[in-house]
Design a protein around this motif. Structure first.
Motif, PDB file in Angstrom:
ATOM      1  N   LYS A  85       0.828  -1.213   0.000  1.00  0.00           N
ATOM      2  CA  LYS A  85       0.000   0.000   0.000  1.00  0.00           C
ATOM      3  C   LYS A  85       0.855   1.252   0.000  1.00  0.00           C
ATOM      4  N   SER A  86       1.957   1.236   0.744  1.00  0.00           N
ATOM      5  CA  SER A  86       2.824   2.412   0.817  1.00  0.00           C
ATOM      6  C   SER A  86       3.641   2.593  -0.455  1.00  0.00           C
ATOM      7  N   LEU A  87       3.734   1.539  -1.270  1.00  0.00           N
ATOM      8  CA  LEU A  87       4.374   1.650  -2.583  1.00  0.00           C
ATOM      9  C   LEU A  87       3.371   2.142  -3.618  1.00  0.00           C
ATOM     10  N   THR A  88       2.095   2.143  -3.236  1.00  0.00           N
ATOM     11  CA  THR A  88       1.017   2.503  -4.149  1.00  0.00           C
ATOM     12  C   THR A  88       0.521   3.919  -3.940  1.00  0.00           C
ATOM     13  N   THR A  89       0.381   4.314  -2.678  1.00  0.00           N
ATOM     14  CA  THR A  89      -0.252   5.602  -2.394  1.00  0.00           C
ATOM     15  C   THR A  89       0.155   6.100  -1.022  1.00  0.00           C
ATOM     16  N   SER A  90       0.035   7.406  -0.811  1.00  0.00           N
ATOM     17  CA  SER A  90       0.259   7.986   0.511  1.00  0.00           C
ATOM     18  C   SER A  90      -1.058   8.168   1.256  1.00  0.00           C
ATOM     19  N   ARG A  91      -2.164   7.782   0.606  1.00  0.00           N
ATOM     20  CA  ARG A  91      -3.471   7.880   1.254  1.00  0.00           C
ATOM     21  C   ARG A  91      -3.674   6.722   2.237  1.00  0.00           C
ATOM     22  N   LYS A  92      -4.702   6.827   3.065  1.00  0.00           N
ATOM     23  CA  LYS A  92      -4.944   5.778   4.053  1.00  0.00           C
ATOM     24  C   LYS A  92      -5.276   4.448   3.415  1.00  0.00           C
ATOM     25  N   LYS A  93      -5.848   4.491   2.226  1.00  0.00           N
ATOM     26  CA  LYS A  93      -6.093   3.273   1.460  1.00  0.00           C
ATOM     27  C   LYS A  93      -6.054   3.624  -0.018  1.00  0.00           C
ATOM     28  N   VAL A  94      -5.857   2.611  -0.836  1.00  0.00           N
ATOM     29  CA  VAL A  94      -5.788   2.826  -2.281  1.00  0.00           C
ATOM     30  C   VAL A  94      -7.122   3.367  -2.771  1.00  0.00           C
ATOM     31  N   ASP A  95      -7.074   4.471  -3.513  1.00  0.00           N
ATOM     32  CA  ASP A  95      -8.287   5.123  -4.016  1.00  0.00           C
ATOM     33  C   ASP A  95      -8.566   4.596  -5.434  1.00  0.00           C
ATOM     34  N   PHE A  99      -8.132   5.428 -10.002  1.00  0.00           N
ATOM     35  CA  PHE A  99      -7.739   4.491 -11.066  1.00  0.00           C
ATOM     36  C   PHE A  99      -8.778   4.472 -12.171  1.00  0.00           C
ATOM     37  N   TRP A 100     -10.032   4.319 -11.797  1.00  0.00           N
ATOM     38  CA  TRP A 100     -11.091   4.174 -12.805  1.00  0.00           C
ATOM     39  C   TRP A 100     -11.364   5.481 -13.538  1.00  0.00           C
ATOM     40  N   PHE A 101     -11.182   6.610 -12.869  1.00  0.00           N
ATOM     41  CA  PHE A 101     -11.377   7.881 -13.566  1.00  0.00           C
ATOM     42  C   PHE A 101     -10.339   8.035 -14.678  1.00  0.00           C
ATOM     43  N   ALA A 102      -9.064   7.778 -14.354  1.00  0.00           N
ATOM     44  CA  ALA A 102      -8.005   7.882 -15.363  1.00  0.00           C
ATOM     45  C   ALA A 102      -8.203   6.843 -16.460  1.00  0.00           C
ATOM     46  N   LEU A 215       3.619  12.275  -8.629  1.00  0.00           N
ATOM     47  CA  LEU A 215       4.101  13.212  -7.617  1.00  0.00           C
ATOM     48  C   LEU A 215       3.025  14.217  -7.203  1.00  0.00           C
ATOM     49  N   MET A 216       2.282  14.737  -8.174  1.00  0.00           N
ATOM     50  CA  MET A 216       1.247  15.718  -7.845  1.00  0.00           C
ATOM     51  C   MET A 216       0.106  15.095  -7.063  1.00  0.00           C
ATOM     52  N   ASP A 217      -0.224  13.846  -7.370  1.00  0.00           N
ATOM     53  CA  ASP A 217      -1.363  13.198  -6.712  1.00  0.00           C
ATOM     54  C   ASP A 217      -0.943  12.362  -5.510  1.00  0.00           C
ATOM     55  N   GLU A 218       0.368  12.289  -5.243  1.00  0.00           N
ATOM     56  CA  GLU A 218       0.898  11.549  -4.091  1.00  0.00           C
ATOM     57  C   GLU A 218       0.488  10.075  -4.119  1.00  0.00           C
ATOM     58  N   GLY A 219       0.496   9.469  -5.299  1.00  0.00           N
ATOM     59  CA  GLY A 219       0.156   8.055  -5.402  1.00  0.00           C
ATOM     60  C   GLY A 219       0.140   7.583  -6.837  1.00  0.00           C
ATOM     61  N   LEU A 220       0.067   6.274  -6.994  1.00  0.00           N
ATOM     62  CA  LEU A 220       0.140   5.650  -8.315  1.00  0.00           C
ATOM     63  C   LEU A 220      -1.214   5.424  -8.976  1.00  0.00           C
ATOM     64  N   GLU A 221      -2.311   5.674  -8.266  1.00  0.00           N
ATOM     65  CA  GLU A 221      -3.608   5.259  -8.784  1.00  0.00           C
ATOM     66  C   GLU A 221      -3.905   5.803 -10.178  1.00  0.00           C
ATOM     67  N   LEU A 222      -3.660   7.091 -10.399  1.00  0.00           N
ATOM     68  CA  LEU A 222      -3.952   7.698 -11.704  1.00  0.00           C
ATOM     69  C   LEU A 222      -3.043   7.122 -12.786  1.00  0.00           C
TER      70      LEU A 222
END
Length: 307
Positions: A85-95, A99-102, A215-222
């Protein structure tokens, strides 16, 4: 924060060397073997497709990424002692909504552009659709192409981004290095042989865009959603004899390819529009700091252990 949170775990510089050395070493050995033996990889690919069928060749090529992704996850979890999870996002959980919006944004754009070009230049395409092979292609693509793109995102925008950031203590060096290396690995694609070195602008530009999103979104989801949609829709919609993905897709491009403004336009026009849409939707601010600022361990003071 996405890079800084890696400080929390069992990190040593040597741990970040092993996986890249193995991966890039494998790529280098493959290239050296091809050059020394004088192999024509395009001819070999055509012969393999003729013997096995394009779906089986695609399946075999993508299967390696399942091994790569599993190996990376196991290394991160048991050697770095770092949650995925910490390799994926800085949020409390993967958003996953990100992912689906992008994914939908890129999928709609790619389908629209392809159909527009098909109706504008019908002489450049032939209908390649056949139900049975397409259904097999759909099955293979839906399960394995996201694994391929996920490995690339976790490796470049996740593992290397965090590892280089920990050493460099800033954001711009990992952004530049991961983007250039990501684009550089595509130099061995058949598209480069066909279109020339100018297509590297597109590949490296894509690396920069995915890095900026991360970097701007602080995570890999997008980035995960963007990359998965781009490769998946491409594999299902259009194939050509000179591309890395040669599939039983809906259309086959039979035009003589040329590299020009169509290579530069995505980087200079389309990608900035995508970033603008994402910035507005997710309220990105402080661009200078997030893209060029230093990485400080003090950032972790604002992040709880359960984040």
């Amino acid at each position: 924060m996405f890079i800084a949170q890696a400080f929390r775990y069992n990190q040593s510089f040597w741990k970040y060397l092993i996986i890249p050395i193995l991966f890039f070493g494998l790529m280098a050995l493959n290239y050296v073997a091809i050059e020394m033996l004088g192999l024509d990889m395009n001819q070999i690919m055509q012969e393999e497709i003729a013997r096995k069928g394009s779906n089986r060749v695609l399946f075999e090529n993508l299967l390696a990424f399942l091994i790569f992704l599993a190996g990376l996850f196991l290394w991160v979890k048991y050697v770095h002692k770092q949650p995925i999870k910490s390799l994926t996002t800085s949020r409390k959980k993967v958003d996953w909504s990100r992912f689906w919006f992008a994914f939908i944004l890129v999928a709609v754009f790619n389908i629209g552009v392809t159909l527009l070009d098909y109706y504008s230049n019908p002489q450049d395409y032939v209908l390649n659709f056949q139900w049975e092979p397409f259904l097999y292609l759909l099955l293979i693509s839906v399960f394995l192409i996201p694994i391929q793109t996920s490995f690339e995102e976790y490796f470049f925008r996740g593992y290397l981004m965090q590892g280089i950031g920990l050493v460099a203590k800033n954001r711009w060096i990992p952004l530049v290095l991961t983007s250039v290396i990501f684009g550089g690995l595509h130099y061995f694609n058949p598209e480069v042989t066909k279109l020339g070195d100018i297509i590297m602008i597109y590949y490296i530009g894509t690396g920069f865009m995915l890095g900026i999103m991360t970097l701007m979104d602080e995570g890999l989801e997008l980035a995960l959603g963007f990359h998965a949609a781009n490769n998946l829709i491409t594999a299902l919609l259009v194939t050509a004899d000179w591309t890395a993905f040669q599939t039983n897709s809906v259309f086959k491009d039979v035009s003589e390819p040329s590299a020009g403004f169509d290579i530069i336009i995505p980087v200079l026009v389309v990608y900035p529009i995508f970033l603008f849409i994402l910035a507005k939707k997710y309220n990105w601010t402080n661009w200078k700091e997030k893209l060029f600022g230093r990485v400080e361990t003090s950032e972790l003071l604002n992040v709880s252990e359960e984040n």
